[in-house]
Design an enzyme around this catalytic site. Structure first.
Site, short mmCIF file in Angstrom:
data_model
loop_
_atom_site.label_atom_id
_atom_site.label_comp_id
_atom_site.label_asym_id
_atom_site.label_seq_id
_atom_site.Cartn_x
_atom_site.Cartn_y
_atom_site.Cartn_z
N ALA A 285 10.16 6.13 3.53
CA ALA A 285 11.60 5.99 3.64
C ALA A 285 11.93 4.92 4.67
O ALA A 285 12.95 4.23 4.59
CB ALA A 285 12.22 7.32 4.04
N GLU A 286 11.04 4.76 5.64
CA GLU A 286 11.33 3.93 6.80
C GLU A 286 10.59 2.60 6.80
O GLU A 286 11.05 1.65 7.40
CB GLU A 286 10.91 4.68 8.07
CG GLU A 286 11.60 6.01 8.26
CD GLU A 286 12.99 5.82 8.83
OE1 GLU A 286 13.18 4.83 9.56
OE2 GLU A 286 13.86 6.66 8.55
N ALA A 287 9.41 2.59 6.19
CA ALA A 287 8.57 1.41 6.36
C ALA A 287 7.80 1.09 5.08
O ALA A 287 7.57 1.96 4.25
CB ALA A 287 7.59 1.65 7.50
N HIS A 288 7.43 -0.18 4.94
CA HIS A 288 6.53 -0.61 3.88
C HIS A 288 5.27 -1.12 4.55
O HIS A 288 5.36 -1.92 5.48
CB HIS A 288 7.16 -1.76 3.08
CG HIS A 288 8.28 -1.29 2.20
ND1 HIS A 288 9.49 -0.91 2.70
CD2 HIS A 288 8.35 -1.14 0.86
CE1 HIS A 288 10.27 -0.54 1.69
NE2 HIS A 288 9.61 -0.67 0.57
N LEU B 150 0.82 -1.22 0.00
CA LEU B 150 0.00 0.00 0.00
C LEU B 150 0.84 1.25 0.00
O LEU B 150 0.50 2.24 -0.62
CB LEU B 150 -0.86 0.05 1.27
CG LEU B 150 -1.86 -1.05 1.51
CD1 LEU B 150 -2.46 -0.85 2.88
CD2 LEU B 150 -2.92 -1.01 0.44
N LYS C 125 3.20 -3.88 8.72
CA LYS C 125 4.20 -2.81 8.56
C LYS C 125 5.58 -3.41 8.72
O LYS C 125 5.89 -4.01 9.74
CB LYS C 125 3.95 -1.75 9.62
CG LYS C 125 4.81 -0.52 9.46
CD LYS C 125 4.24 0.63 10.27
CE LYS C 125 5.02 1.90 10.09
NZ LYS C 125 4.38 3.03 10.78
N ASP D 81 4.40 12.87 14.85
CA ASP D 81 4.35 13.05 13.40
C ASP D 81 2.89 13.19 12.95
O ASP D 81 2.41 12.47 12.07
CB ASP D 81 5.00 11.84 12.72
CG ASP D 81 5.15 12.00 11.21
OD1 ASP D 81 5.14 13.15 10.72
OD2 ASP D 81 5.26 10.97 10.51
N GLN E 276 4.99 2.85 0.62
CA GLN E 276 6.40 2.65 0.93
C GLN E 276 7.00 3.99 1.29
O GLN E 276 7.11 4.88 0.45
CB GLN E 276 7.12 1.98 -0.23
CG GLN E 276 7.28 2.88 -1.41
CD GLN E 276 7.30 2.11 -2.72
OE1 GLN E 276 6.79 1.01 -2.84
NE2 GLN E 276 7.90 2.72 -3.70
#
Ligand SMILES: Nc1ncnc2c1ncn2[C@@H]1O[C@H](COP(=O)(O)OP(=O)(O)OP(=O)(O)O)[C@@H](O)[C@H]1O
Ligand SMILES: [Mg+2]
Length: 269
Positions: A28-31, A24, A47, A171, A26
């Site tokens: 910089a840190e997580a997919h 769903l 995640k 965030d 992507q």
């Protein structure tokens, strides 16, 4: 980004999942994938924090593990406190491969939230308003605005609940707030439903007014830059915040300071 982008390999428990997990998002840190839980009829969000090949492997493992455990810990605590966040279903901080080569990072499986992120809801509404505003009468316009005000107010009370539970998000953007609602194709854009907070990768435990005020300020700035037509309703967020948190006065006073600092900084360039 190139069209032939290949995400990192899925952690081993998910390579045989049927149907295969769908990517769903992507960052910089997580997919983030949509997949199913033990029962194929139960959807779940997965995640993955892939390892970063440029980091020293031991340090990389340590940081990735810390982040994912931190995120899971916040979610578990918040569910227990009755704050609307996805429940944690499973977690593996060792990720794929363990000590062998092919360490694939850590993963967190959580409850699937059905509905759009608030960013999409507001973007659709603003696009619709731009096209239709001139043909609407004053009553209809204020009805439309009332729906947005209502949504923004509920965002405020959701954040109040989070802060009361002793967590700051770190965030807050309209992409990290979801609206649990069914959007029926062709029907009026729904703004009903529960506001659910997601993405606790940068969250921390804090009850400081400063941290809480920064959370609100970050969201205020995010709304100002991504949703210009909704920005005038930000005051509703603070009303919702006060309703949800009786001790909010000192946080809101602090918000004034944070805003002032922000303005000074932008004046200095
Ligand atoms: N529990 C969930 N249910 C449904 N969709 C989700 C869920 N969690 C995340 N998503 C979708 O995936 C997107 C990305 O998730 P998230 O914000 O957690 O990751 P991220 O921003 O890439 O992470 P980070 O900022 O921690 O690196 C969300 O904007 C949302 O569309
Ligand atoms: Mg996010």
């Amino acid at each position: 980004m190139a069209d032939d982008y290949q995400p990192p390999a899925l952690p081993s428990p998910f390579t045989h999942t049927k149907p295969a997990p769908i990517l769903l998002a992507q960052g910089a840190e997580a997919h983030v994938y949509k997949t199913v839980s033990l029962d194929p009829s139960i959807p779940a969000a997965l995640k993955i924090r892939p390892s970063k090949p440029y980091r020293h492997p031991i340090l990389d493992r340590k940081l990735t593990r810390q982040r994912i455990i931190q995120e899971a810990r916040c979610l578990v605590k918040l569910v227990r406190e009755g704050v609307k966040v996805p429940a944690v279903l499973a977690l593996d901080w060792e990720g794929q491969g363990g000590d062998e080569a092919g360490w694939g990072g850590a993963w967190l499986m959580m409850e699937w939230i059905e509905g759009p992120v608030v960013r999409v809801v507001l973007e659709k509404w603003e696009a619709w308003m731009k096209v239709n505003r001139s043909s609407l009468d004053a009553t209809r316009i204020s009805q439309e605005e009332a729906r947005v005000r209502g949504l923004i107010r509920r965002m405020g009370s959701a954040i109040a609940g989070l802060h009361k539970a002793g967590v700051v998000h770190g965030d807050l953007t309209t992409s990290n707030l979801m609206l649990r609602t069914e959007q029926v194709e062709g029907e009026t854009l729904s703004m009903d439903g529960e506001v659910v907070l997601i993405d606790f990768g940068l969250a921390s435990q804090s009850t400081q007014d400063e941290d809480r005020a920064v959370d609100l300020y970050v969201l205020e700035r995010a709304i100002g830059s991504t949703h210009p037509l909704s920005e005038p309703f930000f005051e509703e967020l603070l009303i919702g915040y006060k309703e949800g948190n009786k001790g909010a006065t000192s946080t809101l006073r602090r918000l004034e300071d944070v805003r002032l600092r922000g303005r000074k900084r932008s004046m200095l360039g």
